[in-house]
Write an enzyme that holds these catalytic residues in place. Structure first.
Site, short mmCIF file in Angstrom:
data_model
loop_
_atom_site.label_atom_id
_atom_site.label_comp_id
_atom_site.label_asym_id
_atom_site.label_seq_id
_atom_site.Cartn_x
_atom_site.Cartn_y
_atom_site.Cartn_z
N GLU A 1 90.88 55.96 85.54
CA GLU A 1 90.03 54.79 85.78
C GLU A 1 90.52 53.57 84.99
OE1 GLU A 1 87.54 54.37 88.04
OE2 GLU A 1 88.24 56.32 88.77
N HIS B 1 81.53 56.84 88.36
CA HIS B 1 82.88 57.04 88.90
C HIS B 1 83.77 55.97 88.28
CE1 HIS B 1 85.70 57.72 92.62
NE2 HIS B 1 86.35 57.64 91.49
N HIS C 1 92.07 50.72 87.34
CA HIS C 1 91.12 49.61 87.48
C HIS C 1 90.98 48.76 86.21
CE1 HIS C 1 89.88 51.32 91.33
NE2 HIS C 1 89.77 52.50 90.73
#
Ligand SMILES: *[C@@H]1O[C@H](CO)[C@@H](O)[C@H](O)[C@H]1NC(C)=O
Ligand SMILES: *[C@@H]1O[C@H](CO)[C@@H](O)[C@H](O)[C@H]1NC(C)=O
Ligand SMILES: *[C@@H]1O[C@H](CO)[C@@H](O)[C@H](O)[C@H]1NC(C)=O
Length: 225
Positions: A114, A60, A118
């Site tokens: 992502e 993930h 992040h």
């Protein structure tokens, strides 16, 4: 005059450091998801354009986090995801980091999300290529499905205790994971995501410095995929 300039330089350096400190982080979560538990819910799941993912955990993300439990996000809009930078990782991305979002797509939207949310928060440590290659390396190194199968825990629709899942990983790999559950279309609690902690350089697994309370029944389903 010289000392004065020095002082100004020092002060500037100091404020720069303070600024950058507020954007750093303490450790990473490596989060992996079981595709069978995403695809048997009442929400839709779509396979990537190229093919159905392998029956394995998929990445993930690698999420920078603070020990106070909160996390930085979207740290640099001037550093957007650029697929060209990871073109040499594409085969690995497709097999270990598959998207399951709808409509069916090639995964770039997932990877871009992502990175933007992040990855930009840890880019002082890992640049874009390193962020993805490091995550892939950690994922294949820890081989969660192998650890579970070796302990007789198979994705075949049976129920297993959360404790047995946690202990199997801890015993085989040395680090305690956090298990997150979701519900299948009939409401059964099932193994959805596994969290492991990684040090802030992205080089090794560590015991998690914070407790992640995740809602699971004592006994949870491990669906097939
Ligand atoms: C957690 O720590 C970080 C880094 O020190 C800080 O920026 C953030 O505001 C803190 N968040 C909370 C909720 O305390
Ligand atoms: C799943 O595998 C386990 C371990 O081999 C076995 O005990 C269990 O009966 C299997 N469950 C199903 C539904 O096949
Ligand atoms: C959780 O476990 C209890 C007791 O075994 C059971 O009654 C309940 O239905 C389970 N809930 C879910 C969502 O699986």
């Amino acid at each position: 005059m010289k000392t004065h300039l020095m002082l100004i330089k020092l002060l500037t350096l100091h404020s720069l450091l303070v600024l950058s400190v507020s954007h750093t982080f303490d450790f990473f979560y490596l989060v992996q998801q079981w595709p069978g538990s995403q695809c048997d819910t009442k929400y839709s799941c779509c396979y990537p354009t190229k093919e159905k993912p392998r029956p394995d955990f998929g990445i993930h993300g690698l999420w920078p986090n603070w020990i106070n439990g909160s996390y930085p996000s979207n740290c640099d809009s001037n550093s957007p995801f650029n697929a060209i930078e990871i073109s040499n990782l594409m085969n690995q991305m497709e097999s270990h980091w598959p998207t399951l979002s709808c409509p069916s797509n090639d995964g770039q939207k997932f990877w871009g999300h992502e990175w933007n949310k992040h990855g930009t928060c840890s880019k002082t440590v890992l640049d874009q290529h390193e962020f993805f290659s490091t995550t892939l390396k950690l994922k294949t190194h820890i081989n969660l499905l192998g650890a579970l199968k070796d302990a007789g825990i198979h994705p075949n629709g049976s129920e297993y205790s959360v404790t047995s899942i946690r202990d199997a990983i801890k015993e085989a790999r040395g680090y305690t994971p956090w298990i997150e559950c979701n519900r299948d279309a009939s409401g059964n609690s099932q193994l959805y995501q596994i969290y492991l902690c990684v040090d802030s350089s992205g080089s090794r697994f560590i015991e998690c410095p914070v407790n992640l309370a995740k809602k699971c029944n004592t006994s949870i389903k491990f669906p097939s995929f």
